[in-house]
Design a protein around this motif. Sequence first.
Motif, PDB file in Angstrom:
ATOM      1  N   SER A   1       0.839  -1.200   0.000  1.00 44.45           N
ATOM      2  CA  SER A   1       0.000   0.000   0.000  1.00 44.45           C
ATOM      3  C   SER A   1       0.877   1.254   0.000  1.00 44.45           C
ATOM      4  CB  SER A   1      -0.917   0.023   1.229  1.00 44.45           C
ATOM      5  OG  SER A   1      -0.167   0.346   2.390  1.00 44.45           O
ATOM      6  N   PRO A   2       0.362   2.362  -0.503  1.00 48.54           N
ATOM      7  CA  PRO A   2       1.124   3.618  -0.471  1.00 48.54           C
ATOM      8  C   PRO A   2       1.543   4.026   0.942  1.00 48.54           C
ATOM      9  CG  PRO A   2      -0.747   3.842  -1.948  1.00 48.54           C
ATOM     10  CD  PRO A   2      -0.907   2.520  -1.239  1.00 48.54           C
ATOM     11  N   ARG A   3       0.722   3.713   1.940  1.00 47.25           N
ATOM     12  CA  ARG A   3       1.056   4.078   3.323  1.00 47.25           C
ATOM     13  C   ARG A   3       2.288   3.312   3.806  1.00 47.25           C
ATOM     14  NH1 ARG A   3      -1.693   6.874   6.822  1.00 47.25           N
ATOM     15  NH2 ARG A   3      -3.562   6.692   5.563  1.00 47.25           N
ATOM     16  N   VAL A   4       2.325   2.013   3.524  1.00 48.63           N
ATOM     17  CA  VAL A   4       3.463   1.200   3.951  1.00 48.63           C
ATOM     18  C   VAL A   4       4.711   1.590   3.160  1.00 48.63           C
ATOM     19  CG1 VAL A   4       4.361  -1.160   4.151  1.00 48.63           C
ATOM     20  CG2 VAL A   4       1.982  -0.664   4.766  1.00 48.63           C
ATOM     21  N   ALA A   5       4.551   1.911   1.884  1.00 48.92           N
ATOM     22  CA  ALA A   5       5.694   2.371   1.086  1.00 48.92           C
ATOM     23  C   ALA A   5       6.270   3.658   1.688  1.00 48.92           C
ATOM     24  CB  ALA A   5       5.276   2.594  -0.361  1.00 48.92           C
ATOM     25  N   ALA A   6       5.405   4.585   2.040  1.00 52.89           N
ATOM     26  CA  ALA A   6       5.871   5.849   2.639  1.00 52.89           C
ATOM     27  C   ALA A   6       6.565   5.597   3.968  1.00 52.89           C
ATOM     28  CB  ALA A   6       4.697   6.816   2.813  1.00 52.89           C
ATOM     29  N   LEU A   7       6.013   4.701   4.773  1.00 51.58           N
ATOM     30  CA  LEU A   7       6.646   4.371   6.053  1.00 51.58           C
ATOM     31  C   LEU A   7       8.051   3.810   5.844  1.00 51.58           C
ATOM     32  CD1 LEU A   7       3.647   2.788   7.959  1.00 51.58           C
ATOM     33  CD2 LEU A   7       4.908   4.853   8.614  1.00 51.58           C
ATOM     34  N   GLY A   8       8.205   2.946   4.851  1.00 54.96           N
ATOM     35  CA  GLY A   8       9.512   2.369   4.558  1.00 54.96           C
ATOM     36  C   GLY A   8      10.514   3.413   4.099  1.00 54.96           C
ATOM     37  N   GLU A   9      10.045   4.354   3.290  1.00 52.14           N
ATOM     38  CA  GLU A   9      10.943   5.413   2.796  1.00 52.14           C
ATOM     39  C   GLU A   9      11.372   6.334   3.941  1.00 52.14           C
ATOM     40  OE1 GLU A   9      12.003   4.962  -0.078  1.00 52.14           O
ATOM     41  OE2 GLU A   9      10.412   3.960  -1.187  1.00 52.14           O
ATOM     42  N   ILE A  10      10.455   6.652   4.833  1.00 54.67           N
ATOM     43  CA  ILE A  10      10.793   7.488   5.997  1.00 54.67           C
ATOM     44  C   ILE A  10      11.806   6.762   6.877  1.00 54.67           C
ATOM     45  CG2 ILE A  10       9.873   8.510   8.125  1.00 54.67           C
ATOM     46  CD1 ILE A  10       7.180   8.852   6.500  1.00 54.67           C
ATOM     47  N   ASP A  11      11.594   5.475   7.085  1.00 47.77           N
ATOM     48  CA  ASP A  11      12.514   4.672   7.893  1.00 47.77           C
ATOM     49  C   ASP A  11      13.891   4.617   7.237  1.00 47.77           C
ATOM     50  OD1 ASP A  11      13.273   2.946  10.021  1.00 47.77           O
ATOM     51  OD2 ASP A  11      12.755   1.186   8.829  1.00 47.77           O
ATOM     52  N   GLU A  12      13.912   4.418   5.920  1.00 48.14           N
ATOM     53  CA  GLU A  12      15.191   4.361   5.203  1.00 48.14           C
ATOM     54  C   GLU A  12      15.926   5.696   5.288  1.00 48.14           C
ATOM     55  OE1 GLU A  12      17.070   3.314   0.827  1.00 48.14           O
ATOM     56  OE2 GLU A  12      14.932   2.970   1.163  1.00 48.14           O
ATOM     57  N   LEU A  13      15.194   6.795   5.193  1.00 48.44           N
ATOM     58  CA  LEU A  13      15.821   8.111   5.326  1.00 48.44           C
ATOM     59  C   LEU A  13      16.435   8.270   6.709  1.00 48.44           C
ATOM     60  CD1 LEU A  13      16.534  10.965   4.500  1.00 48.44           C
ATOM     61  CD2 LEU A  13      14.158  11.626   5.014  1.00 48.44           C
ATOM     62  N   ASN A  14      15.711   7.871   7.729  1.00 54.66           N
ATOM     63  CA  ASN A  14      16.232   7.972   9.087  1.00 54.66           C
ATOM     64  C   ASN A  14      17.501   7.135   9.233  1.00 54.66           C
ATOM     65  OD1 ASN A  14      16.313   8.831  11.751  1.00 54.66           O
ATOM     66  ND2 ASN A  14      14.178   8.361  12.111  1.00 54.66           N
TER      67      ASN A  14
ATOM     68  N   LEU B   1      11.557  12.760  11.985  1.00 53.13           N
ATOM     69  CA  LEU B   1      11.176  11.641  11.121  1.00 53.13           C
ATOM     70  C   LEU B   1      10.439  10.559  11.903  1.00 53.13           C
ATOM     71  CD1 LEU B   1      14.352  11.437   8.876  1.00 53.13           C
ATOM     72  CD2 LEU B   1      12.041  12.137   8.165  1.00 53.13           C
ATOM     73  N   PHE B   2      10.814  10.347  13.166  1.00 53.69           N
ATOM     74  CA  PHE B   2      10.048   9.416  14.001  1.00 53.69           C
ATOM     75  C   PHE B   2       8.624   9.933  14.188  1.00 53.69           C
ATOM     76  CE2 PHE B   2      13.817   7.061  15.552  1.00 53.69           C
ATOM     77  CZ  PHE B   2      13.292   5.778  15.464  1.00 53.69           C
ATOM     78  N   ASP B   3       8.473  11.222  14.426  1.00 47.77           N
ATOM     79  CA  ASP B   3       7.136  11.804  14.548  1.00 47.77           C
ATOM     80  C   ASP B   3       6.346  11.610  13.261  1.00 47.77           C
ATOM     81  OD1 ASP B   3       7.770  12.640  17.118  1.00 47.77           O
ATOM     82  OD2 ASP B   3       8.072  14.742  16.551  1.00 47.77           O
ATOM     83  N   LEU B   4       6.996  11.884  12.135  1.00 46.00           N
ATOM     84  CA  LEU B   4       6.330  11.738  10.847  1.00 46.00           C
ATOM     85  C   LEU B   4       5.913  10.286  10.616  1.00 46.00           C
ATOM     86  CD1 LEU B   4       5.427  12.859   8.113  1.00 46.00           C
ATOM     87  CD2 LEU B   4       7.788  12.533   7.305  1.00 46.00           C
ATOM     88  N   GLY B   5       6.817   9.355  10.887  1.00 49.01           N
ATOM     89  CA  GLY B   5       6.472   7.943  10.734  1.00 49.01           C
ATOM     90  C   GLY B   5       5.315   7.541  11.631  1.00 49.01           C
ATOM     91  N   GLY B   6       5.307   8.059  12.849  1.00 43.53           N
ATOM     92  CA  GLY B   6       4.193   7.771  13.754  1.00 43.53           C
ATOM     93  C   GLY B   6       2.880   8.298  13.207  1.00 43.53           C
ATOM     94  N   ASP B   7       2.917   9.501  12.661  1.00 46.74           N
ATOM     95  CA  ASP B   7       1.701  10.074  12.093  1.00 46.74           C
ATOM     96  C   ASP B   7       1.220   9.273  10.891  1.00 46.74           C
ATOM     97  OD1 ASP B   7       1.633  12.049  13.999  1.00 46.74           O
ATOM     98  OD2 ASP B   7       2.235  13.674  12.652  1.00 46.74           O
ATOM     99  N   VAL B   8       2.130   8.848  10.033  1.00 50.36           N
ATOM    100  CA  VAL B   8       1.748   8.080   8.848  1.00 50.36           C
ATOM    101  C   VAL B   8       1.229   6.698   9.264  1.00 50.36           C
ATOM    102  CG1 VAL B   8       2.609   7.026   6.707  1.00 50.36           C
ATOM    103  CG2 VAL B   8       3.275   9.360   7.304  1.00 50.36           C
TER     104      VAL B   8
ATOM    105  N   THR C   1       0.541  14.813  14.719  1.00 51.62           N
ATOM    106  CA  THR C   1       1.348  15.488  15.728  1.00 51.62           C
ATOM    107  C   THR C   1       2.408  16.393  15.131  1.00 51.62           C
ATOM    108  OG1 THR C   1       2.939  13.680  15.886  1.00 51.62           O
ATOM    109  CG2 THR C   1       1.034  13.591  17.359  1.00 51.62           C
ATOM    110  N   MET C   2       2.739  16.194  13.854  1.00 51.90           N
ATOM    111  CA  MET C   2       3.739  17.058  13.208  1.00 51.90           C
ATOM    112  C   MET C   2       3.198  18.487  13.184  1.00 51.90           C
ATOM    113  SD  MET C   2       6.474  15.386  12.129  1.00 51.90           S
ATOM    114  CE  MET C   2       7.133  16.531  10.952  1.00 51.90           C
ATOM    115  N   THR C   3       4.098  19.426  13.384  1.00 53.94           N
ATOM    116  CA  THR C   3       3.685  20.823  13.422  1.00 53.94           C
ATOM    117  C   THR C   3       4.368  21.624  12.320  1.00 53.94           C
ATOM    118  OG1 THR C   3       5.487  21.512  14.883  1.00 53.94           O
ATOM    119  CG2 THR C   3       3.464  20.673  15.942  1.00 53.94           C
ATOM    120  N   GLY C   4       3.755  22.723  11.977  1.00 49.72           N
ATOM    121  CA  GLY C   4       4.375  23.644  11.041  1.00 49.72           C
ATOM    122  C   GLY C   4       5.709  24.150  11.563  1.00 49.72           C
ATOM    123  N   ALA C   5       5.839  24.248  12.879  1.00 45.06           N
ATOM    124  CA  ALA C   5       7.092  24.716  13.472  1.00 45.06           C
ATOM    125  C   ALA C   5       8.239  23.760  13.166  1.00 45.06           C
ATOM    126  CB  ALA C   5       6.926  24.881  14.982  1.00 45.06           C
ATOM    127  N   GLN C   6       7.962  22.455  13.108  1.00 37.71           N
ATOM    128  CA  GLN C   6       9.008  21.495  12.769  1.00 37.71           C
ATOM    129  C   GLN C   6       9.495  21.717  11.338  1.00 37.71           C
ATOM    130  OE1 GLN C   6       6.438  18.253  14.315  1.00 37.71           O
ATOM    131  NE2 GLN C   6       8.377  17.319  14.960  1.00 37.71           N
TER     132      GLN C   6
END
Length: 158
Positions: free
Chosen positions: A30-43, A69-76, A83-88
Amino acid sequence: MGHRLSKITTRTGDGGETGLGDGSRVRKDSPRVAALGEIDELNSAIGVLLAEPLPEKIRANLQGIQHDLFDLGGDVSIPGRATMTGAQVERVETLLEELNAGLPRLKEFILPGGTRAASLAHLARTVCRRAERSLVALSSSASPCRLRKKWPIPEGSI
């Protein structure tokens, strides 16, 4: 400290599905799992870069980005969580502006290379671009919302 995983394998994904943070099941392609994998790989790519000698300011900022990136992965991983903010995002954009301020304007593309740390930074940059494309694909498959006007974010994922 957050919840610690007690084991790495769960054997619940053998049928081509995986569990999200909210307990729901989705296909592993799924696109969600693909995005999670890419975020993890970036980290992970940033983690490899951090194994190199770096200026302390760069090191501290990259470690902060890893937490983002952990926050982003959690949100995805949890539909409906945001939880991600514009300030980040602003913090990273401001950092990039500061780092680029003293550099001459680029007149041509730069071949990746130079020092080992520079090469690893180029690799992390390309992984980041791929993660961004995965998030855009996810936003096309989900109801879009916006964290910021210029960044379309999937509804319920960021």
